[in-house]
Design a protein around this motif. Structure first.
Motif, PDB file in Angstrom:
ATOM      1  N   GLU B 220       0.815  -1.213   0.000  1.00 38.39           N
ATOM      2  CA  GLU B 220       0.000   0.000   0.000  1.00 38.39           C
ATOM      3  C   GLU B 220       0.842   1.255   0.000  1.00 38.39           C
ATOM      4  O   GLU B 220       0.536   2.229  -0.679  1.00 38.39           O
ATOM      5  CB  GLU B 220      -0.930   0.001   1.211  1.00 38.39           C
ATOM      6  CG  GLU B 220      -2.158  -0.841   0.967  1.00 38.39           C
ATOM      7  CD  GLU B 220      -3.145  -0.683   2.102  1.00 38.39           C
ATOM      8  OE1 GLU B 220      -3.395   0.465   2.510  1.00 38.39           O
ATOM      9  OE2 GLU B 220      -3.642  -1.706   2.576  1.00 38.39           O
ATOM     10  N   LEU B 223       2.070   1.850  -3.389  1.00 35.26           N
ATOM     11  CA  LEU B 223       1.021   2.357  -4.276  1.00 35.26           C
ATOM     12  C   LEU B 223       0.719   3.814  -3.970  1.00 35.26           C
ATOM     13  O   LEU B 223       0.538   4.631  -4.861  1.00 35.26           O
ATOM     14  CB  LEU B 223      -0.241   1.518  -4.116  1.00 35.26           C
ATOM     15  CG  LEU B 223      -0.110   0.090  -4.612  1.00 35.26           C
ATOM     16  CD1 LEU B 223      -1.306  -0.724  -4.192  1.00 35.26           C
ATOM     17  CD2 LEU B 223       0.039   0.056  -6.120  1.00 35.26           C
ATOM     18  N   ASP B 224       0.689   4.130  -2.678  1.00 33.27           N
ATOM     19  CA  ASP B 224       0.401   5.503  -2.284  1.00 33.27           C
ATOM     20  C   ASP B 224       1.392   6.481  -2.872  1.00 33.27           C
ATOM     21  O   ASP B 224       1.036   7.572  -3.275  1.00 33.27           O
ATOM     22  CB  ASP B 224       0.409   5.616  -0.764  1.00 33.27           C
ATOM     23  CG  ASP B 224      -0.907   5.135  -0.189  1.00 33.27           C
ATOM     24  OD1 ASP B 224      -1.021   5.085   1.030  1.00 33.27           O
ATOM     25  OD2 ASP B 224      -1.811   4.818  -0.987  1.00 33.27           O
ATOM     26  N   VAL B 232      -5.807   2.712  -9.148  1.00 32.61           N
ATOM     27  CA  VAL B 232      -6.067   1.959  -7.924  1.00 32.61           C
ATOM     28  C   VAL B 232      -7.566   1.784  -7.707  1.00 32.61           C
ATOM     29  O   VAL B 232      -8.324   2.729  -7.747  1.00 32.61           O
ATOM     30  CB  VAL B 232      -5.437   2.650  -6.708  1.00 32.61           C
ATOM     31  CG1 VAL B 232      -5.688   1.817  -5.466  1.00 32.61           C
ATOM     32  CG2 VAL B 232      -3.962   2.828  -6.944  1.00 32.61           C
ATOM     33  N   LYS B 233      -7.927   0.525  -7.467  1.00 30.16           N
ATOM     34  CA  LYS B 233      -9.347   0.228  -7.247  1.00 30.16           C
ATOM     35  C   LYS B 233      -9.551  -0.289  -5.828  1.00 30.16           C
ATOM     36  O   LYS B 233      -8.708  -1.019  -5.306  1.00 30.16           O
ATOM     37  CB  LYS B 233      -9.801  -0.847  -8.232  1.00 30.16           C
ATOM     38  CG  LYS B 233     -10.269  -0.300  -9.555  1.00 30.16           C
ATOM     39  CD  LYS B 233     -10.945  -1.428 -10.313  1.00 30.16           C
ATOM     40  CE  LYS B 233     -11.093  -1.078 -11.769  1.00 30.16           C
ATOM     41  NZ  LYS B 233     -11.394  -2.274 -12.553  1.00 30.16           N
ATOM     42  N   PHE B 234     -10.684   0.087  -5.244  1.00 27.22           N
ATOM     43  CA  PHE B 234     -11.023  -0.420  -3.915  1.00 27.22           C
ATOM     44  C   PHE B 234     -12.386  -1.091  -3.945  1.00 27.22           C
ATOM     45  O   PHE B 234     -13.251  -0.705  -4.725  1.00 27.22           O
ATOM     46  CB  PHE B 234     -11.092   0.731  -2.903  1.00 27.22           C
ATOM     47  CG  PHE B 234      -9.745   1.301  -2.564  1.00 27.22           C
ATOM     48  CD1 PHE B 234      -9.016   0.800  -1.501  1.00 27.22           C
ATOM     49  CD2 PHE B 234      -9.216   2.348  -3.306  1.00 27.22           C
ATOM     50  CE1 PHE B 234      -7.777   1.326  -1.180  1.00 27.22           C
ATOM     51  CE2 PHE B 234      -7.982   2.881  -2.995  1.00 27.22           C
ATOM     52  CZ  PHE B 234      -7.259   2.375  -1.931  1.00 27.22           C
ATOM     53  N   THR B 267     -12.876   3.328  -8.269  1.00 25.85           N
ATOM     54  CA  THR B 267     -11.553   3.566  -8.854  1.00 25.85           C
ATOM     55  C   THR B 267     -11.185   5.006  -8.527  1.00 25.85           C
ATOM     56  O   THR B 267     -11.970   5.929  -8.792  1.00 25.85           O
ATOM     57  CB  THR B 267     -11.610   3.399 -10.383  1.00 25.85           C
ATOM     58  OG1 THR B 267     -12.222   2.148 -10.667  1.00 25.85           O
ATOM     59  CG2 THR B 267     -10.224   3.442 -10.987  1.00 25.85           C
ATOM     60  N   ALA B 271      -5.264   7.522  -3.781  1.00 25.20           N
ATOM     61  CA  ALA B 271      -5.645   6.527  -2.777  1.00 25.20           C
ATOM     62  C   ALA B 271      -5.560   7.092  -1.369  1.00 25.20           C
ATOM     63  O   ALA B 271      -6.390   6.774  -0.511  1.00 25.20           O
ATOM     64  CB  ALA B 271      -4.759   5.302  -2.912  1.00 25.20           C
ATOM     65  N   LYS B 275      -8.603   7.256   1.225  1.00 26.63           N
ATOM     66  CA  LYS B 275      -8.635   6.567   2.516  1.00 26.63           C
ATOM     67  C   LYS B 275      -8.864   7.538   3.678  1.00 26.63           C
ATOM     68  O   LYS B 275      -9.388   7.156   4.712  1.00 26.63           O
ATOM     69  CB  LYS B 275      -7.352   5.763   2.702  1.00 26.63           C
ATOM     70  CG  LYS B 275      -7.449   4.428   1.964  1.00 26.63           C
ATOM     71  CD  LYS B 275      -6.356   3.470   2.339  1.00 26.63           C
ATOM     72  CE  LYS B 275      -5.108   3.843   1.577  1.00 26.63           C
ATOM     73  NZ  LYS B 275      -3.987   2.978   1.902  1.00 26.63           N
ATOM     74  N   ARG B 293     -10.985  -2.847   0.773  1.00 29.44           N
ATOM     75  CA  ARG B 293      -9.953  -3.736   0.258  1.00 29.44           C
ATOM     76  C   ARG B 293      -9.474  -3.184  -1.081  1.00 29.44           C
ATOM     77  O   ARG B 293     -10.273  -2.765  -1.913  1.00 29.44           O
ATOM     78  CB  ARG B 293     -10.584  -5.122   0.080  1.00 29.44           C
ATOM     79  CG  ARG B 293      -9.716  -6.202  -0.504  1.00 29.44           C
ATOM     80  CD  ARG B 293     -10.326  -7.571  -0.148  1.00 29.44           C
ATOM     81  NE  ARG B 293     -11.739  -7.667  -0.547  1.00 29.44           N
ATOM     82  CZ  ARG B 293     -12.121  -8.062  -1.757  1.00 29.44           C
ATOM     83  NH1 ARG B 293     -11.253  -8.380  -2.672  1.00 29.44           N
ATOM     84  NH2 ARG B 293     -13.413  -8.138  -2.042  1.00 29.44           N
ATOM     85  N   MET B 294      -8.161  -3.165  -1.266  1.00 33.47           N
ATOM     86  CA  MET B 294      -7.631  -2.709  -2.538  1.00 33.47           C
ATOM     87  C   MET B 294      -7.733  -3.872  -3.531  1.00 33.47           C
ATOM     88  O   MET B 294      -7.373  -5.001  -3.201  1.00 33.47           O
ATOM     89  CB  MET B 294      -6.174  -2.322  -2.356  1.00 33.47           C
ATOM     90  CG  MET B 294      -5.624  -1.503  -3.469  1.00 33.47           C
ATOM     91  SD  MET B 294      -4.357  -0.386  -2.873  1.00 33.47           S
ATOM     92  CE  MET B 294      -3.367  -1.441  -1.897  1.00 33.47           C
ATOM     93  N   SER B 297      -4.149  -4.069  -6.647  1.00 36.69           N
ATOM     94  CA  SER B 297      -2.936  -3.646  -5.971  1.00 36.69           C
ATOM     95  C   SER B 297      -1.811  -3.984  -6.929  1.00 36.69           C
ATOM     96  O   SER B 297      -1.036  -4.875  -6.710  1.00 36.69           O
ATOM     97  CB  SER B 297      -2.783  -4.436  -4.689  1.00 36.69           C
ATOM     98  OG  SER B 297      -2.901  -5.808  -4.992  1.00 36.69           O
TER      99      SER B 297
END
Ligand SMILES: Nc1ncnc2c1ncn2[C@@H]1O[C@H](COP(=O)(O)OP(=O)(O)OP(=O)(O)O)[C@@H](O)[C@H]1O
Ligand SMILES: [Mg+2]
Lengths: 276, 312
Positions: B220, B223-224, B232-234, B267, B271, B275, B293-294, B297
């Motif tokens: 994470e 990715l951040d 990035v999808k959650f 999406t 991110a 969050k 949940r990502m 990732s």
């Protein structure tokens, strides 16, 4: 690391270095070279009515026999040492083994003696055998020769091996290292093949110093240990070969044995980088 | 990130004019570490350096608090390694090779145990007694892996451990890595180009390029920091779903929003912001947040963006 581990590594190294057909080639090469220098005439001369002076001159051919015997062991030592170090470096085996808790000291020593010890044994057995063939009636002499040739071959092998390691650690590529080591060792051996006696009498100055080269030095030392003074040389009063003491030759040989091996050993354990 | 067991501090290593490591800083943590980077990034060089095979030109590398060059013998006793270049005593059988290595490592060389280890890495029993010289690439890789696992190492370093394995066996080997890490507390440093695999097993990632660290941390974090956050999808499970969906729809960083069954598929471009904002939005409508949940990732996209970034 335990002695058991060291022994296991030595066994694996010996197995790898001397795997077929290397052992067979070495023995064949040594045998061929030696056969060429077996001199059956020696025995005829020794048992006939020639003067003792003449006989002692013929005795000189013990070291002459050893001179040509020396070539295969010199060449094989240089070649196998370069092969062993360079191939392991190039293939990544050195990297693998040096990533286990094997010290560099152990690794170097084991690799070095995995070549030198079997070669020493081979050269000792073969020279003794073939000199024995030439001088079979004088067993005491053959025995003395056999005893003397062991330390001499050991010291010479230390030198050729050192040269092989030097080439391998510099060149780092298997085939170029092997060829370079072969040539280097051959040219350093070459003076041992020159007929110094004759040239000295002709007054060629530099020849006087040939006995200070590693392999000619070893042969002179061998002669000295056997108590042989080649006839011709003893007549030339200022010949170094004649004037220098036996112990000087011993010191010279020990010097040659260490001059490459010790600095290379220190370099290998302190600085050498394994990046392949 | 777990406890740090190894660290590179501004390590530079040159080979002639080529700079292999260029002031590299990285931390190896307890758990499974993924070492990633394009070809020539310096991964293998970093691994060699950590085992004391090469000496840094500048900076220092430490494992277990010990200097890698000066204390390499102590380090090598605690680390198992599998190199990308696999080399063995080819005249020995697989079992003999493993036995030799066990002796060198001071590990038990009982044949029963060694056979078990070979079976653990899926090396067929019929191959144990055969000359290593006749092994296939995959078999050599397995033998190398068994070798790396000898003698209860604290850290196992694997340089492209699955390069020669078929997909089925790759998965098996990675399962083994996870098992050994979770059950036996062995830490791993795995260098690989097969990123989706690493993504599944690693706790900590180290991304490097041209001898420098680009990013490091858990997925994470990576990715951040990535500039490529638009991908990035959650998946968000929340009750009631409609109210939260309506609020999210008005947020500027949300690219796409879908309601599938009882969850929201969002999406986002940012991110971190997402969050931060999500709990606030959920609070506003008095909803309950069950799960965030990502989904994608995607280590591969981080890799691509980070490596192609200007100056990277
Ligand atoms: N022994 C060496 N001699 C010269 N250059 C080297 C040597 N070892 C590595 N290099 C150089 O250092 C750089 C890093 O190489 P390294 O092998 O560490 O990369 P890598 O990240 O492992 O790449 P790959 O993913 O392809 O395995 C490369 O540019 C390489 O050419
Ligand atoms: Mg590599």
């Amino acid at each position: 690391m335990s002695a058991r581990a060291n022994l296991a590594l030595l066994r694996a190294e010996v197995g790898k270095v001397w795997a077929s057909p290397i052992l067979e080639i070495t023995v064949a090469l040594m045998a061929v070279m030696t056969l060429m220098s077996v001199q059956p005439i020696t025995e005829l001369v020794r048992h006939s009515d020639f003067s003792s002076v003449f006989r002692s001159a013929v005795m000189g051919s013990v070291s002459a026999t050893a001179a040509s015997l020396m070539l295969p062991w010199v060449i094989m030592c240089g070649v196998l040492m370069a092969l062993s170090f360079a191939r392991d470096y190039e293939s990544g085996l050195m990297q693998s083994v040096l990533s286990t808790p094997v010290s560099r000291k152990t690794f170097f020593t084991v690799k070095f003696f995995a070549v030198v010890l079997p070669l020493m044994l081979l050269s000792w057995l073969l020279t003794t055998f073939f000199v024995g063939l030439s001088f079979y009636s004088d067993l005491l002499m053959v025995l003395r020769f056999s005893l003397c040739v062991l330390p001499v071959s050991f010291l010479s092998l230390m030198f050729c091996g050192g040269l092989g390691v030097l080439v391998a650690l510099v060149v780092k590529r298997t085939i170029p290292a092997v060829l370079t080591s072969l040539l280097a060792n051959f040219f350093i051996w070459y003076p041992a093949n020159i007929d110094t006696e004759w040239l000295l009498r002709e007054g060629v100055g530099y020849v006087n110093y040939l006995c200070l080269t590693p392999h000619e030095g070893a042969l002179v030392f061998l002669d000295r240990l056997l108590g042989i003074v080649p006839m011709g040389i003893s007549q030339i009063e200022d010949a170094l070969q004649f004037t220098l003491s036996t112990s000087s030759f011993a010191v010279l040989l020990i010097f040659y044995a260490c001059v490459l091996v010790i600095p290379l050993f220190v370099y290998f354990i302190r600085r050498f980088e394994v990046c392949e | 990130m777990g406890e740090v067991i190894g660290e590179f501090k501004s390590v530079t290593k040159r080979f002639g004019s080529a700079v292999a490591l260029d002031g590299l800083n990285l931390k190896i943590c307890r758990g499974i570490n993924g070492l990633i980077g394009p070809n020539g990034a310096g991964k293998t060089t970093a691994i060699r350096l950590s085992l004391g095979l090469i000496k840094p030109d500048a900076g220092c590398a430490e494992l277990f608090g010990l200097d890698c060059w000066n204390n390499s013998l102590a380090i090598r006793g605690r680390v198992g390694v599998l190199y990308e270049k696999l080399a063995f005593y080819d005249n020995l059988s697989g079992l003999e090779q493993l036995r030799l290595m066990a002796k060198l490592k001071g590990a038990s060389d009982s044949v029963v145990k060694l056979r078990k280890l070979l079976c653990l890495v899926e090396l067929d029993e019929s191959a144990h007694g055969r000359r290593v010289g006749g092994y296939s690439a995959g078999m050599r890789q397995r033998l190398g892996l068994a070798q790396a696992l000898l003698g209860k190492p604290e850290l196992v370093i694997l340089d492209e451990p699955t390069a020669n394995l078929d997909p089925l066996n790759r998965a098996k080997i990675l399962d083994l890595v996870v098992f050994l890490s979770r059950e036996h507390g062995i830490s791993f440093l795995i260098s690989s180009h097969i990123l989706p695999e690493l993504e599944k097993v690693c706790d900590n990632f180290i991304l490097m390029n041209k001898g420098k660290l680009l990013r490091q941390g858990v997925l994470e974090q990576m990715l951040d920091k990535s500039s490529l956050l638009s991908v990035v999808k959650f998946v968000v499970r929340v009750q009631p779903i409609e109210a939260v969906a309506a609020l999210l729809g008005d947020e500027g960083y949300v690219e796409d929003l879908l309601v599938i069954d009882d969850s929201l598929h969002v999406t986002v471009k940012d991110a971190t912001l997402f969050k931060q904002r999500l709990p606030l939005l959920v609070g506003q409508v008095g909803a309950s947040l069950d799960e965030v949940r990502m989904v994608r990732s995607d280590l591969e996209s981080v890799f691509k963006s980070a490596v192609t970034e200007k100056g990277a």
